[in-house]
Scaffold this active site. Structure first.
Site, mmCIF file in Angstrom:
data_model
loop_
_atom_site.group_PDB
_atom_site.id
_atom_site.type_symbol
_atom_site.label_atom_id
_atom_site.label_comp_id
_atom_site.label_asym_id
_atom_site.label_seq_id
_atom_site.Cartn_x
_atom_site.Cartn_y
_atom_site.Cartn_z
ATOM 1 N N TYR A 34 0.923 -1.186 0.042
ATOM 2 C CA TYR A 34 0.124 -0.025 0.014
ATOM 3 C C TYR A 34 0.810 1.333 -0.063
ATOM 4 O O TYR A 34 1.889 1.412 0.710
ATOM 5 C CB TYR A 34 -0.885 -0.038 1.181
ATOM 6 C CG TYR A 34 -1.778 1.219 1.464
ATOM 7 C CD1 TYR A 34 -2.798 1.317 0.544
ATOM 8 C CD2 TYR A 34 -1.740 2.001 2.314
ATOM 9 C CE1 TYR A 34 -3.744 2.541 0.798
ATOM 10 C CE2 TYR A 34 -2.296 3.380 2.462
ATOM 11 C CZ TYR A 34 -3.368 3.631 1.571
ATOM 12 O OH TYR A 34 -4.462 4.514 1.764
ATOM 13 N N ASP A 70 9.457 2.819 -0.573
ATOM 14 C CA ASP A 70 8.390 3.629 0.393
ATOM 15 C C ASP A 70 8.461 3.175 1.554
ATOM 16 O O ASP A 70 8.384 2.163 2.341
ATOM 17 C CB ASP A 70 6.955 3.262 -0.096
ATOM 18 C CG ASP A 70 5.915 3.905 0.459
ATOM 19 O OD1 ASP A 70 6.043 4.736 1.562
ATOM 20 O OD2 ASP A 70 4.535 3.526 0.367
ATOM 21 N N LYS A 121 4.516 9.509 8.573
ATOM 22 C CA LYS A 121 4.274 9.178 9.982
ATOM 23 C C LYS A 121 5.262 9.360 10.916
ATOM 24 O O LYS A 121 5.172 10.606 11.305
ATOM 25 C CB LYS A 121 4.255 7.459 9.873
ATOM 26 C CG LYS A 121 3.345 6.757 8.877
ATOM 27 C CD LYS A 121 2.929 5.410 9.129
ATOM 28 C CE LYS A 121 2.105 4.867 8.106
ATOM 29 N NZ LYS A 121 0.585 4.661 8.380
HETATM 30 C C1 LIG Z 1 3.793 2.283 3.339
HETATM 31 C C2 LIG Z 1 2.936 3.550 3.149
HETATM 32 N N1 LIG Z 1 2.924 4.424 2.259
HETATM 33 C C3 LIG Z 1 2.009 5.315 2.170
HETATM 34 C C4 LIG Z 1 1.093 5.442 3.085
HETATM 35 C C5 LIG Z 1 0.010 6.626 2.876
HETATM 36 O O1 LIG Z 1 0.487 7.369 3.750
HETATM 37 P P1 LIG Z 1 -0.800 8.487 4.215
HETATM 38 O O2 LIG Z 1 -1.744 7.623 4.957
HETATM 39 O O3 LIG Z 1 -0.100 9.260 5.377
HETATM 40 O O4 LIG Z 1 -1.360 9.113 2.967
HETATM 41 C C6 LIG Z 1 0.870 4.635 4.071
HETATM 42 C C7 LIG Z 1 -0.143 4.628 5.049
HETATM 43 O O5 LIG Z 1 -0.308 3.825 5.676
HETATM 44 C C8 LIG Z 1 1.797 3.440 4.121
HETATM 45 O O6 LIG Z 1 1.821 2.640 5.355
#
Ligand SMILES: Cc1ncc(COP(=O)(O)O)c(C=O)c1O
Length: 430
Positions: free
Chosen positions: A144, A239, A267
């Site tokens: 994700y 990511d 985060k």
């Molecule tokens: C690995 C990863 N990338 C991107 C995101 C998206 O981040 P946001 O919820 O701050 O948009 C998340 C959210 O949980 C994530 O776990």
């Protein structure tokens, strides 16, 4: 436990907010029941509107690595607040946070701050496409990367929890440019590169697939990925929105020696405030506007309040802090493994540092295909047993749990006892 107030608020919420929540997994659809509406958090605990206390292992889905309402973070934020909330002009604090990120992650030679993890990943693939002049990207089944259109193909987290890894509303034009490989299966990436020569801009990967539970990369998976990318003229994007500054001082990039071309963060770098960042090698980052032609902007980007919380959080993440997170994580893992071994329970525990998932299967977990074979009914029962006993876990089998520095041995031991009671029903099924 009494949930009367939460139930009443949830009913009101569903009339005015889709599903009563502002992010899908919060609705508890994966486990059923009413989500507790949270009134406050302190250290390792959260308290709901009915006054119930929980040991919290969600930590706002990862950012709260110091625990809730850390007094020094709160003080620093309060001081900054009285100087104004946003300027839309550069501030020194943004430079400090950028320097702190770069100092910890040498692969990120420059960074750009944005407002969420989603913005970070969207901007990073735009940059990769701009740099390479190619349209297609490779992502992994169950990874994700936020809710950008290009990523809602075979997505994890809430999307998979609700059985909608491919969202309606994503155009076929966008979907055709996202190619999907399997995590921990380098052969599937190789096949895609072979089928689409000179068309792939980048591979984006969660270095630890934390959005289907916590699944570490096997052996040299990430290095092989980088080699394949470079042979084929594509960029590797790690990511690290979830793993960055959580699994090690330099994130998974350091832990697995990945040296990615581009990285995305979120985060932890906001300490509980909305923030994201993307960064990478200078030759690529200097193609971002206003130095280069690849456009990306944001009214609230580099927000002083969020940046302050991030700086104060990162400051406290010393090498000793990571040793402590590892120690607490190992305590939980070892305690759970002993309980599994003792009664030969059909459970598998996976952990990297302070990220942890108990999978309801006795098969090894390498990627989403394996998670899909878990016993979801058993997970639901376990989840509710834990919640009723005052332990707040992520409400889906497809999620990781997060330990913070506010947790301690006593709370982990207590959680282990509650956990052993909560999965005791599995013995009857043997
Ligand atoms: C690995 C990863 N990338 C991107 C995101 C998206 O981040 P946001 O919820 O701050 O948009 C998340 C959210 O949980 C994530 O776990």
């Amino acid at each position: 436990m009494n949930f009367t107030k939460s139930q009443n608020i949830f009913e009101r919420a569903q009339k005015v907010i889709p599903g009563g929540v502002n992010s899908p997994v919060r609705a508890f659809k994966g486990v059923g029941g009413t989500p507790p509406f949270i009134k406050k958090g302190q250290g390792p605990f959260i308290y709901d509107e009915d006054g119930n206390q929980y040991i919290d292992f969600v930590g706002s889905w990862g950012p709260l690595i110091l625990g809730h309402a850390h007094p020094e973070v709160v003080d620093a934020v309060a001081r900054v607040l009285s100087d104004g909330t946003s300027f839309g002009a550069p501030t020194e604090r943004e430079v400090v946070l950028a320097e702190m990120i770069i100092d910890r992650v040498p692969s990120a030679e420059m960074v750009r701050l944005v407002n969420s993890g989603t913005e970070a990943t969207m901007s990073a693939i735009r940059l990769a496409r701009g740099v390479t002049g190619r349209d297609k990207i490779i992502k992994f089944d169950g990874c994700y990367h936020g809710h950008g259109d290009s990523f809602l193909i075979a997505a994890g987290s809430g999307a998979i929890t609700f059985g909608m890894p491919n969202s309606p509303g994503v155009t076929t034009g966008t979907a055709k440019d996202t190619l999907v490989a399997k995590f921990n299966r380098i052969d599937t990436v190789n096949d895609i590169f072979q089928q689409h020569p000179d068309q792939i801009a980048c591979v984006i990967v969660e270095p630890i697939n934390g959005n289907v539970g916590c699944i570490p990369p096997e052996g040299s998976f990430l290095q092989e990925l980088k080699t394949l990318c470079h042979i084929n003229g594509a960029l590797l994007i790690l990511d690290e929105v979830m793993t960055g500054f959580r699994v090690a001082r330099g994130g998974a990039n350091e832990l697995y020696n990945a040296d990615a071309d581009l990285l995305t963060f979120g985060k932890v770098i906001g300490g509980g405030f909305p923030i994201g960042a993307y960064g990478g090698k200078r030759e690529f980052m200097e193609q971002v506007s206003p130095v280069g032609a690849i456009y990306q902007a944001g009214t609230l980007s580099g927000n002083p309040v969020a940046v302050t919380a991030g700086i104060e959080t990162l400051k406290r993440l010393t090498p000793t802090a990571y040793l402590e997170l590892e120690r607490l994580g190992k305590l939980w893992e070892d305690g759970t493994q002993s309980a599994i071994d003792k009664d030969n329970l059909p459970l598998t525990i996976k952990r990297v540092g302070s990220m942890i998932t108990l999978f309801f299967t006795d098969h090894d977990i390498r990627n989403l295909d394996d998670v899909n074979h878990c016993d979801f009914e058993a997970f639901k029962r376990y989840f509710h047993n834990m919640l009723d006993a005052g332990v707040y876990l992520a409400p889906s089998q497809y999620e990781a749990g997060f330990i913070s520095l506010a947790h301690d041995d006593y709370l982990i031991q207590k959680t282990l006892e509650i956990s052993a009671q909560s999965f005791a029903f599995l013995k009857d099924h043997q």
